[in-house]
Design an enzyme around this catalytic site. Structure first.
Site, PDB file in Angstrom:
ATOM      1  CD  GLU A  69      -2.776   1.366   2.397  1.00 52.52           C
ATOM      2  OE1 GLU A  69      -2.733   0.530   3.320  1.00 52.52           O
ATOM      3  OE2 GLU A  69      -3.646   2.246   2.323  1.00 52.52           O
ATOM      4  CG  ASP A  88      -3.092  -2.511   4.297  1.00 55.36           C
ATOM      5  OD1 ASP A  88      -2.270  -1.734   4.809  1.00 55.36           O
ATOM      6  OD2 ASP A  88      -4.293  -2.225   4.151  1.00 55.36           O
ATOM      7  CB  ILE A  90      -1.198  -0.501   9.643  1.00 59.84           C
ATOM      8  CG1 ILE A  90       0.209  -0.574  10.234  1.00 59.84           C
ATOM      9  CG2 ILE A  90      -2.250  -0.424  10.756  1.00 59.84           C
ATOM     10  CD1 ILE A  90       0.568   0.619  11.140  1.00 59.84           C
ATOM     11  CG  ASP A  91      -6.877  -3.305   6.267  1.00 64.07           C
ATOM     12  OD1 ASP A  91      -6.940  -2.312   5.536  1.00 64.07           O
ATOM     13  OD2 ASP A  91      -7.845  -4.045   6.486  1.00 64.07           O
ATOM     14  CB  THR A  93      -4.307   3.517   8.941  1.00 64.88           C
ATOM     15  OG1 THR A  93      -3.615   2.567   8.129  1.00 64.88           O
ATOM     16  CG2 THR A  93      -3.320   4.569   9.420  1.00 64.88           C
ATOM     17  CG  ASP A 228      -7.543  -2.292   1.514  1.00 60.06           C
ATOM     18  OD1 ASP A 228      -6.913  -2.020   2.543  1.00 60.06           O
ATOM     19  OD2 ASP A 228      -7.781  -1.437   0.632  1.00 60.06           O
TER      20      ASP A 228
END
Ligand code: LIP
Length: 286
Positions: A69, A88, A90-91, A93, A228
């Site tokens: 990402e 990702d 940190i999905d 955030t 995602d």
């Protein structure tokens, strides 16, 4: 040489734990920047975690491509057919910034643009979801998904008995905002869809894991990217769930199509999908 998916999953689990410790150490203590607008957020930790993960994956698997990402360049980065890690860092955030304990790292591996390995780790709750194409999906290595088993004699999945994951996403104006708002309203109304309830976990990956576990019956979103959904997609399918498009009639969505409807495993899956699509007011346009 064909990819050893089991070995890749084990590597990703170890990496997810290492990255998860970094995420957990930083939550609630970070400043953030806007990306596209004031609700599309990024922190230094997103970038630091992606850099760590990319370096480790490139060292261990130099033959495979990488898409993340934070290093994605719109219009330039393309998802190809070659084996690719799709990450990702940190999905969720916004959850991470607020210390709401539903953010995770999402590590996917795709071949021919189809997800074949998924590892999603929520370090706050110590939930490690894994899935390998053809080999099932698990929580914390031993609990086979789905966790919620159908009650004998229960009616098939339908709107009237569904708990549905939704997200507003980052676009709060224009056609997509309108379609989402009007569809949510229709799905809730007693004389229309009348679903049992909505939940919004703030992370596409966490929503997909909840559908895979059978805790949510479905999850509908427009606006996500391949990072995602890649890992969650294989976990969902290996739990008996199904991913279709977030627009009517898209039975076989591309990984980067940005509009998705995930449905848990159930005999009523197909009629449920058609009924859900029937409630969509207008057309999402991402
Ligand atoms: C977010 C998602 C969230 C979705 C947002 C965004 P981030 O990812 O997982 O569910 O609504 O559009 O994509 O920015 O937290 O990695």
């Amino acid at each position: 040489m064909s990819a050893d998916l089991e070995q890749i999953k084990d590597f990703l689990v170890t990496l997810a734990k290492e990255a998860g410790a970094l995420i957990q150490a930083k939550t609630g203590r970070v400043s953030y920047d806007d990306k596209v607008n004031a609700v599309d957020l990024v922190t230094e930790t997103d970038a630091a975690v992606e850099a760590l993960v990319a370096a480790k994956l490139r060292a261990a698997y130099p033959e495979y491509a990488f898409m993340g990402e934070e290093s994605y360049v719109p219009g330039e980065t393309k998802l190809g057919d070659e084996p690719t890690f799709i990450v990702d860092p940190i999905d969720g955030t916004t959850n991470f910034i607020h210390s709401f304990p539903f953010s995770c790292i999402s590590l996917g591996f795709a071949i021919n643009k189809k997800p074949v390995v998924g590892v999603i780790y929520n370090p706050f709750l110590d939930w490690m979801y894994t899935g390998i194409k053809g080999k099932g999906a698990y929580l914390n290595g031993t609990q086979r998904l789905p966790l919620r088993q159908p009650v004998p004699g229960a009616p098939p999945l339908e709107l009237a008995n569904a708990l549905v994951g939704i997200e507003w996403g980052t676009q709060r104006d224009g056609v997509n905002y309108k379609v989402k708002s009007e569809t949510f309203s229709k799905l809730a109304a007693a004389d229309k869809g009348f679903v049992q309830g909505f939940r919004s976990l703030g992370s596409a990956a966490m929503n997909l894991c909840a559908v895979a576990a059978g805790q949510l019956d479905a999850y509908w979103e427009g606006g996500c990217y391949a990072w995602d959904v890649c890992a969650g997609w294989v976990i969902l399918e290996e739990a008996g769930g199904r991913m279709v498009g977030g627009r009517k009639g898209v039975w076989d969505p591309a990984m980067d199509c940005r509009m998705y409807l995930a449905v848990r495993g159930d005999a009523g899956q197909k009629p449920f999908i058609e009924a859900f699509w029937g409630q969509i007011e207008g057309e999402l346009d991402y």
